[in-house]
Design a protein around this motif. Structure first.
Motif, PDB file in Angstrom:
ATOM      1  N   LYS A 140      -9.859   7.764 -15.473  1.00 63.16           N
ATOM      2  CA  LYS A 140      -9.544   8.421 -14.113  1.00 63.16           C
ATOM      3  C   LYS A 140      -8.773   7.590 -13.255  1.00 63.16           C
ATOM      4  N   VAL A 141      -7.679   7.897 -12.875  1.00 62.56           N
ATOM      5  CA  VAL A 141      -6.732   7.192 -11.723  1.00 62.56           C
ATOM      6  C   VAL A 141      -6.719   7.802 -10.529  1.00 62.56           C
ATOM      7  N   ARG A 142      -7.217   6.965  -9.692  1.00 63.26           N
ATOM      8  CA  ARG A 142      -7.272   7.690  -8.326  1.00 63.26           C
ATOM      9  C   ARG A 142      -6.143   7.284  -7.477  1.00 63.26           C
ATOM     10  N   GLY A 143      -5.586   8.296  -7.069  1.00 66.44           N
ATOM     11  CA  GLY A 143      -4.350   8.080  -6.156  1.00 66.44           C
ATOM     12  C   GLY A 143      -2.915   7.979  -6.850  1.00 66.44           C
ATOM     13  N   THR A 144      -2.224   8.905  -6.373  1.00 68.58           N
ATOM     14  CA  THR A 144      -0.686   9.076  -7.164  1.00 68.58           C
ATOM     15  C   THR A 144       0.402   9.165  -5.962  1.00 68.58           C
ATOM     16  N   ASP A 145      -0.183   9.256  -4.707  1.00 67.87           N
ATOM     17  CA  ASP A 145       0.798   9.551  -3.645  1.00 67.87           C
ATOM     18  C   ASP A 145       0.899   8.182  -2.716  1.00 67.87           C
ATOM     19  N   TYR A 146       0.662   6.767  -3.149  1.00 66.38           N
ATOM     20  CA  TYR A 146       0.829   5.880  -2.469  1.00 66.38           C
ATOM     21  C   TYR A 146       2.307   5.564  -2.065  1.00 66.38           C
ATOM     22  N   SER A 147       2.813   4.763  -1.061  1.00 67.83           N
ATOM     23  CA  SER A 147       4.326   4.339  -1.105  1.00 67.83           C
ATOM     24  C   SER A 147       4.442   3.385  -1.900  1.00 67.83           C
ATOM     25  N   THR A 148       4.245   3.432  -3.150  1.00 65.38           N
ATOM     26  CA  THR A 148       4.481   2.395  -4.319  1.00 65.38           C
ATOM     27  C   THR A 148       5.634   2.924  -5.015  1.00 65.38           C
ATOM     28  N   ARG A 149       6.252   2.254  -5.999  1.00 73.25           N
ATOM     29  CA  ARG A 149       7.400   2.699  -7.115  1.00 73.25           C
ATOM     30  C   ARG A 149       6.912   3.823  -7.761  1.00 73.25           C
ATOM     31  N   ASP A 150       5.803   3.878  -8.247  1.00 72.24           N
ATOM     32  CA  ASP A 150       5.152   5.078  -8.936  1.00 72.24           C
ATOM     33  C   ASP A 150       4.114   5.924  -8.293  1.00 72.24           C
ATOM     34  N   GLY A 151       3.624   5.613  -7.156  1.00 74.77           N
ATOM     35  CA  GLY A 151       2.778   6.372  -6.513  1.00 74.77           C
ATOM     36  C   GLY A 151       1.275   5.779  -6.600  1.00 74.77           C
ATOM     37  N   THR A 152       1.008   4.843  -7.564  1.00 72.86           N
ATOM     38  CA  THR A 152      -0.379   4.704  -7.716  1.00 72.86           C
ATOM     39  C   THR A 152      -0.306   2.973  -7.076  1.00 72.86           C
ATOM     40  N   CYS A 153      -1.550   2.694  -6.975  1.00 72.09           N
ATOM     41  CA  CYS A 153      -1.841   1.449  -6.263  1.00 72.09           C
ATOM     42  C   CYS A 153      -1.239   0.132  -7.171  1.00 72.09           C
ATOM     43  N   ILE A 154      -1.012  -0.880  -6.259  1.00 75.28           N
ATOM     44  CA  ILE A 154      -0.521  -2.125  -6.813  1.00 75.28           C
ATOM     45  C   ILE A 154      -1.317  -3.171  -6.659  1.00 75.28           C
ATOM     46  N   ARG A 155      -1.661  -3.897  -7.703  1.00 82.87           N
ATOM     47  CA  ARG A 155      -2.449  -5.058  -7.893  1.00 82.87           C
ATOM     48  C   ARG A 155      -1.891  -6.279  -8.384  1.00 82.87           C
ATOM     49  N   ASP A 156      -2.512  -7.477  -8.134  1.00 84.00           N
ATOM     50  CA  ASP A 156      -2.120  -8.691  -8.904  1.00 84.00           C
ATOM     51  C   ASP A 156      -3.221  -9.266  -9.802  1.00 84.00           C
ATOM     52  N   TYR A 157      -2.809  -8.932 -11.106  1.00 86.71           N
ATOM     53  CA  TYR A 157      -3.734  -9.203 -12.287  1.00 86.71           C
ATOM     54  C   TYR A 157      -3.433 -10.853 -12.715  1.00 86.71           C
ATOM     55  N   ILE A 158      -4.503 -11.658 -12.643  1.00 91.04           N
ATOM     56  CA  ILE A 158      -4.588 -12.754 -13.071  1.00 91.04           C
ATOM     57  C   ILE A 158      -5.193 -13.151 -14.328  1.00 91.04           C
ATOM     58  N   ASP A 159      -4.603 -13.669 -15.475  1.00 94.68           N
ATOM     59  CA  ASP A 159      -5.193 -13.808 -16.774  1.00 94.68           C
ATOM     60  C   ASP A 159      -6.234 -15.006 -16.715  1.00 94.68           C
ATOM     61  N   VAL A 160      -7.438 -14.905 -17.323  1.00 94.37           N
ATOM     62  CA  VAL A 160      -8.743 -15.610 -17.045  1.00 94.37           C
ATOM     63  C   VAL A 160      -8.471 -16.875 -17.550  1.00 94.37           C
ATOM     64  N   ASN A 161      -7.389 -17.244 -18.564  1.00 97.30           N
ATOM     65  CA  ASN A 161      -7.031 -18.655 -19.015  1.00 97.30           C
ATOM     66  C   ASN A 161      -6.175 -19.335 -17.861  1.00 97.30           C
ATOM     67  N   ASP A 162      -5.468 -18.538 -17.029  1.00 98.76           N
ATOM     68  CA  ASP A 162      -4.771 -19.238 -16.018  1.00 98.76           C
ATOM     69  C   ASP A 162      -6.094 -19.387 -14.615  1.00 98.76           C
ATOM     70  N   LEU A 163      -6.852 -18.723 -14.780  1.00100.44           N
ATOM     71  CA  LEU A 163      -8.016 -19.058 -13.708  1.00100.44           C
ATOM     72  C   LEU A 163      -8.661 -20.321 -14.148  1.00100.44           C
ATOM     73  N   VAL A 164      -9.024 -20.516 -15.465  1.00102.98           N
ATOM     74  CA  VAL A 164      -9.654 -21.641 -15.833  1.00102.98           C
ATOM     75  C   VAL A 164      -8.958 -22.976 -15.544  1.00102.98           C
ATOM     76  N   ASP A 165      -7.581 -22.758 -15.819  1.00 98.82           N
ATOM     77  CA  ASP A 165      -6.531 -23.869 -15.514  1.00 98.82           C
ATOM     78  C   ASP A 165      -6.572 -24.165 -14.116  1.00 98.82           C
ATOM     79  N   ALA A 166      -6.651 -23.015 -13.255  1.00 99.46           N
ATOM     80  CA  ALA A 166      -6.738 -23.425 -11.842  1.00 99.46           C
ATOM     81  C   ALA A 166      -8.069 -24.248 -11.544  1.00 99.46           C
TER      82      ALA A 166
END
Length: 269
Positions: A140-166
């Motif tokens: 279930k995807v909630r929200g398709t009318d946001y002012s983004t390039r395809d109407g759905t939410c935008i988030r910043d996804y960080i890989d856990v391996n990069d997180l370990v390195d940080a």
């Protein structure tokens, strides 16, 4: 390094006292124990949820923190306690504010296995994998009318391996009497539709997607500005291929159908 915390926004709204106790109160206990035993370095796991709904993107470390749910509020309270305690100590403090963490250990040793009763509050990656495995009928995807390039939410996804390195870089740069606060993200926003498409390709499953009205309180886009952590800790996200991160996580999911209760072990070739 203090990672321990309950971490589901939805659950925090239903059981806020659990979150204030587990995150805020228990961080206070950790600090008291550190003071008692002379531990002088703290690397603290925080979250972009402390920022709430910023008016301007990308989010920098100076973006005003106005959290909108108990999870984010509890984490900000813990940050405030740490910073107040630091003022009268010579402790080295590093606070890392994670964005949306995905992926698994490439060697198959560690992966994400939320408690079954929290599936409905879980992250989109977990929901995608549950749908791919047939545990739930679809996504279930909630929200398709946001002012983004395809109407759905935008988030910043960080890989856990990069997180370990940080965390490794933060520990190397931690200095007595100093505080470092850093966003840990890629600096790139991905839409929910893009995420779901990448998950389908990673799993090879045809996931039924139901698009619903937006959820109250959700915001259109959240992504980081990683300039500070790059310049001060020499850290940059390397695992930025969304499909590859999900494919690694999918391998772990398939090898651990019952989470950590399964006896089989995945061994990389």
């Amino acid at each position: 390094m203090h990672f321990a915390a309950v971490a589901y926004v939805g659950e925090s709204t239903l059981d806020p006292l659990k979150y204030y106790h587990n995150i805020t109160s228990n961080t206070l206990v950790v600090l008291e124990a550190m003071a008692t035993h002379g531990v002088k370095t703290l690397i603290y796991s925080s979250t972009c949820a402390t920022y709430g709904e910023p008016d301007k993107m990308p989010i920098t470390e100076s973006t005003t923190q106005v959290p909108i749910n108990p999870y984010g509020k509890a984490k900000k309270m813990a940050e405030d306690i740490i910073l107040d305690f630091h003022k009268n100590s010579n402790m080295a403090v590093m606070i890392l504010r994670y964005f949306n963490v995905i992926g698994s250990d490439p060697e198959g040793r560690l992966g994400e296995a939320p408690r079954p009763e929290l599936r409905e509050h879980g992250r989109i990656s977990g929901a995608c994998f549950d749908a791919a495995r047939g545990i739930i009928p679809g996504l279930k995807v909630r929200g398709t009318d946001y002012s983004t390039r395809d109407g759905t939410c935008i988030r910043d996804y960080i890989d856990v391996n990069d997180l370990v390195d940080a965390h490794v870089k933060a520990l190397e740069k931690a200095l007595p009497g100093k505080v470092g606060i850093y966003n840990v993200g890629t600096g790139k926003g991905r839409t929910v539709r893009e995420f779901v498409d990448a998950c389908m390709k990673a799993t090879g499953a045809k996931i039924k997607v139901e698009f619903l009205e937006r959820r109250p309180g959700d915001y259109a886009e959240v992504y980081s500005d990683p300039t500070k952590i790059r310049e001060e800790l020499n850290w940059t996200a390397k695992y930025t291929d969304l499909q590859q991160s999900l494919q690694t996580a999918w391998i772990w999911q398939k090898s651990h159908h019952n989470g950590y209760g399964v006896s089989s072990v995945y061994v990389s070739s």
